[in-house]
Motif scaffolding. Sequence first.
Motif, PDB file in Angstrom:
ATOM      1  N   ARG A   1       2.086 -15.532   5.184  1.00  0.00           N
ATOM      2  CA  ARG A   1       1.989 -14.287   4.796  1.00  0.00           C
ATOM      3  C   ARG A   1       1.759 -13.610   3.447  1.00  0.00           C
ATOM      4  O   ARG A   1       1.247 -12.787   2.994  1.00  0.00           O
ATOM      5  CB  ARG A   1       2.631 -12.794   4.909  1.00  0.00           C
ATOM      6  CG  ARG A   1       4.476 -12.842   5.161  1.00  0.00           C
ATOM      7  CD  ARG A   1       5.356 -11.449   5.640  1.00  0.00           C
ATOM      8  NE  ARG A   1       6.228 -11.945   6.827  1.00  0.00           N
ATOM      9  CZ  ARG A   1       6.736 -12.791   6.107  1.00  0.00           C
ATOM     10  NH1 ARG A   1       7.604 -13.165   5.545  1.00  0.00           N
ATOM     11  NH2 ARG A   1       8.191 -13.134   7.320  1.00  0.00           N
ATOM     12  N   ASP A   2       2.335 -14.692   2.530  1.00  0.00           N
ATOM     13  CA  ASP A   2       2.304 -13.919   1.173  1.00  0.00           C
ATOM     14  C   ASP A   2       0.697 -15.113   0.347  1.00  0.00           C
ATOM     15  O   ASP A   2       0.507 -14.959  -0.459  1.00  0.00           O
ATOM     16  CB  ASP A   2       3.700 -14.370   0.516  1.00  0.00           C
ATOM     17  CG  ASP A   2       5.141 -13.669   1.276  1.00  0.00           C
ATOM     18  OD1 ASP A   2       4.848 -12.697   1.011  1.00  0.00           O
ATOM     19  OD2 ASP A   2       6.340 -14.155   0.626  1.00  0.00           O
ATOM     20  N   LEU A   3      -0.019 -15.727   1.319  1.00  0.00           N
ATOM     21  CA  LEU A   3      -1.202 -16.623   0.988  1.00  0.00           C
ATOM     22  C   LEU A   3      -1.832 -16.920   0.502  1.00  0.00           C
ATOM     23  O   LEU A   3      -2.668 -16.904   0.305  1.00  0.00           O
ATOM     24  CB  LEU A   3      -1.088 -18.158   1.278  1.00  0.00           C
ATOM     25  CG  LEU A   3       1.352 -18.823   1.538  1.00  0.00           C
ATOM     26  CD1 LEU A   3       0.677 -19.846   2.118  1.00  0.00           C
ATOM     27  CD2 LEU A   3       1.168 -18.920  -0.719  1.00  0.00           C
ATOM     28  N   ASN A   4      -2.190 -15.016   1.078  1.00  0.00           N
ATOM     29  CA  ASN A   4      -3.709 -14.284   1.296  1.00  0.00           C
ATOM     30  C   ASN A   4      -4.501 -15.645   2.270  1.00  0.00           C
ATOM     31  O   ASN A   4      -5.304 -15.220   2.312  1.00  0.00           O
ATOM     32  CB  ASN A   4      -3.604 -13.607   0.045  1.00  0.00           C
ATOM     33  CG  ASN A   4      -3.538 -12.832  -0.651  1.00  0.00           C
ATOM     34  OD1 ASN A   4      -2.459 -11.834  -0.555  1.00  0.00           O
ATOM     35  ND2 ASN A   4      -3.797 -13.076  -2.395  1.00  0.00           N
ATOM     36  N   SER A   5      -3.451 -15.677   2.574  1.00  0.00           N
ATOM     37  CA  SER A   5      -4.596 -16.842   3.751  1.00  0.00           C
ATOM     38  C   SER A   5      -5.684 -16.474   4.505  1.00  0.00           C
ATOM     39  O   SER A   5      -6.090 -15.364   5.043  1.00  0.00           O
ATOM     40  CB  SER A   5      -3.934 -17.545   4.831  1.00  0.00           C
ATOM     41  OG  SER A   5      -4.237 -18.309   5.608  1.00  0.00           O
TER      42      SER A   5
HETATM   43  C1  LIG Z   1      -2.095 -12.142  -3.005  1.00  0.00           C
HETATM   44  O1  LIG Z   1      -3.303 -10.867  -3.130  1.00  0.00           O
HETATM   45  C2  LIG Z   1      -2.177 -10.271  -3.373  1.00  0.00           C
HETATM   46  C3  LIG Z   1      -3.269  -8.988  -4.142  1.00  0.00           C
HETATM   47  O2  LIG Z   1      -4.390  -9.290  -4.135  1.00  0.00           O
HETATM   48  C4  LIG Z   1      -2.284 -10.477  -5.373  1.00  0.00           C
HETATM   49  O3  LIG Z   1      -1.801  -9.721  -5.829  1.00  0.00           O
HETATM   50  C5  LIG Z   1      -1.113 -12.188  -5.342  1.00  0.00           C
HETATM   51  O4  LIG Z   1      -1.644 -12.457  -6.312  1.00  0.00           O
HETATM   52  C6  LIG Z   1      -1.863 -13.000  -4.066  1.00  0.00           C
HETATM   53  N1  LIG Z   1      -1.259 -14.046  -4.043  1.00  0.00           N
HETATM   54  C7  LIG Z   1      -1.822 -15.638  -3.551  1.00  0.00           C
HETATM   55  C8  LIG Z   1      -0.825 -16.640  -4.015  1.00  0.00           C
HETATM   56  O5  LIG Z   1      -2.896 -15.764  -4.078  1.00  0.00           O
END
Ligand SMILES: *[C@@H]1O[C@H](CO)[C@@H](O)[C@H](O)[C@H]1NC(C)=O
Length: 589
Positions: A94-98
Amino acid sequence: MFSLLVALTLLGQLHSSAAKSNCPLYGPLLPKPTNLLQDAGIRAAGRNLDSVFPRYIDNNKVVGADRFSYAVEVFSANDAKPLWSHYWTAPNLRDLNSTGVSKVDTNTVFRVGSITKIYTVLTFLATVGDGIWNDPVTKYIPELATIARAVPGGSMFVPDWDSITVGSLASQTSGLIRDYALLGELGWQLNLTRLYDMGFPPINITEFPPCGTNPTCSRQQLLYGLSKLPPSFPSHTTPTYSDLGFVILSYIAETITGKDFKSLVKDTVIAPLKLKNTFVTAPDDSLGIIPGNRYSTSWAFEMAEESATGNMYASAGDLSAIGRAIMKSTLLKPAVTRRWLKPSAFTSDPKSQLGMPWGVRQIELSSDQTYQFVHAFNKIGSLGSYTSLIAVIPELDLGFSVLAAGDLPAGLATDIADTLTTTYVPAIMATARTQANVLYAGTYRVARVRGSPSINSTLTITTDASKPGLGVTNWISNGTDMGLVATAIGQNITQAYLDKVKPSVRLYPTGLEEKVEGGGKRIAFKAVFEDLSLADKKASMSTDCSTWVTVTAVVYGSQPLDLFIFDVDEDGDVTGVENAALRVKLGRV
Ligand SMILES: *[C@@H]1O[C@H](CO)[C@@H](O)[C@H](O)[C@H]1NC(C)=O
Ligand SMILES: *[C@@H]1O[C@H](CO)[C@@H](O)[C@H](O)[C@H]1NC(C)=O
Ligand SMILES: *[C@@H]1O[C@H](CO)[C@@H](O)[C@H](O)[C@H]1NC(C)=O
Ligand SMILES: *[C@@H]1O[C@H](CO)[C@@H](O)[C@H](O)[C@H]1NC(C)=O
Ligand SMILES: *[C@@H]1O[C@H](CO)[C@@H](O)[C@H](O)[C@H]1NC(C)=O
Ligand SMILES: *[C@@H]1O[C@H](CO)[C@@H](O)[C@H](O)[C@H]1NC(C)=O
């Protein structure tokens, strides 16, 4: 008279006091069990894993499962639903913006990497067949024929393309090197200054392949590149893993069928098997598990010309489905599958052999009785953030699918497969024995015919936890101990010898059966007659396990003494048995 071959084989064997292990025929040791989904033992095995996986993987900090997702299915050839399954989604997803799925299940698509080679060979077998396995590749690829003409017989730096056969590509015995331009080519992976610092000399830039991962090579570039690649070995010398072999295999299928290989895979494997979550090129991100960026994870990496070696995508459910289709021979003639599921080459590990392109593992069933094995046909894949494994065990109609994605610990897929093997192989063997006991065990006797003299013919079938096959005991034919006769008849029929014989008669499934009119069927088993008083003997040229040599060493009036035919009625109950040589039907009491 008895066979000279048998007499010679057994000549000189010594008697021993400890009973030796039975030597079964290669193949299933018992009839394959059915209704596994409902079986109490199989369900108990699953409940055990339900607690093992969360404890040892999912919630185990050391393993790091917060950073990888995986799907595991255990399947049998005859059940559409898995016997057991387990799906885990990495908490960090969920933290990976997959751009992929947020939860892994049976339909989640993974990259399967080199498991693609299984689809490639299956497609080849389903379209071209295995009849051309011994043809030289130069017969089908003109560019390679041109190289072969330029360097007849090959050299240390040019493969002898005329002696590289189509089959050797599938069995990793072509002697070709692993890749051209794709993997291993340092010039494509590290910057040159860095490589010079590491001790590699500056070379003319034209010596690097003009293509690789970006851009990928065209067919022309690839085949031109092949003219510059030294072989690792002459063909059929030793297995050497080669991705190139599968690319050439796909070109051969294209030459013969006139269709492009990806369409062939779709039309002859994916569509007929209704594999909705299997793809030859990247599907929509929303179907897949993408543990990070779609490029850095290699989700979106397109292998183009080299697709036949590793480009495919599949879900665990579809991987299980193809495993079932392979074991059930859904797309191939059964004889083709029997040829396919055999080893083609040795490796240095006597428990491992090589198929097309299976790794074949011998799995021991008993620690105290030697010679009881099943064989797992495996393929492992790995690409970017993905690793995968498929295994099928034809003797048990059992298979495993393992798919994982993320920051993966080394050996994850094989460790999972080891656990599944340790759990399910004994469980299925126990179920097979229990079912065989219900179906076959008991006493069989000749039916009394009114008005004719009774004959004293009978036999008893048993199963035994430590022994292979169905046991035949108390085998009396017209008042004679037939177990003793059958064991001794190929050997040494002196009274002194007969007193020492420890006859063993055990039956193994043959796969031969026929329907009978009005319902029901007849099923053939092959008996192995062994004298367990003979000594264990293992030496460079001697073995105490070569019973395949003695199959049908004795016939009576053209009918084998080792052929037992069971009658099964329309309800599936075994009602009688007949020994082909003795020609008398014994009814189950
Ligand atoms: C995911 O998206 C958020 C908001 O755009 C950003 O702050 C974060 O660094 C991103 N995470 C990854 C792992 O790319
Ligand atoms: C290549 O590697 C050298 C030595 O490690 C480094 O100084 C240089 O910045 C690198 N160049 C590029 C383009 O990454
Ligand atoms: C590199 O090799 C090419 C092709 O053989 C040749 O034409 C060229 O002169 C070479 N360059 C150098 C700097 O040696
Ligand atoms: C049984 O054995 C007796 C004595 O050898 C023989 O006469 C008879 O024909 C045999 N009957 C059958 C059915 O085998
Ligand atoms: C049948 O033959 C066996 C073996 O010779 C013998 O032990 C047994 O007593 C016989 N049974 C009958 C009912 O004659
Ligand atoms: C036959 O058996 C006898 C008694 O066990 C033994 O002395 C003899 O060597 C055997 N002959 C053969 C050819 O095995």
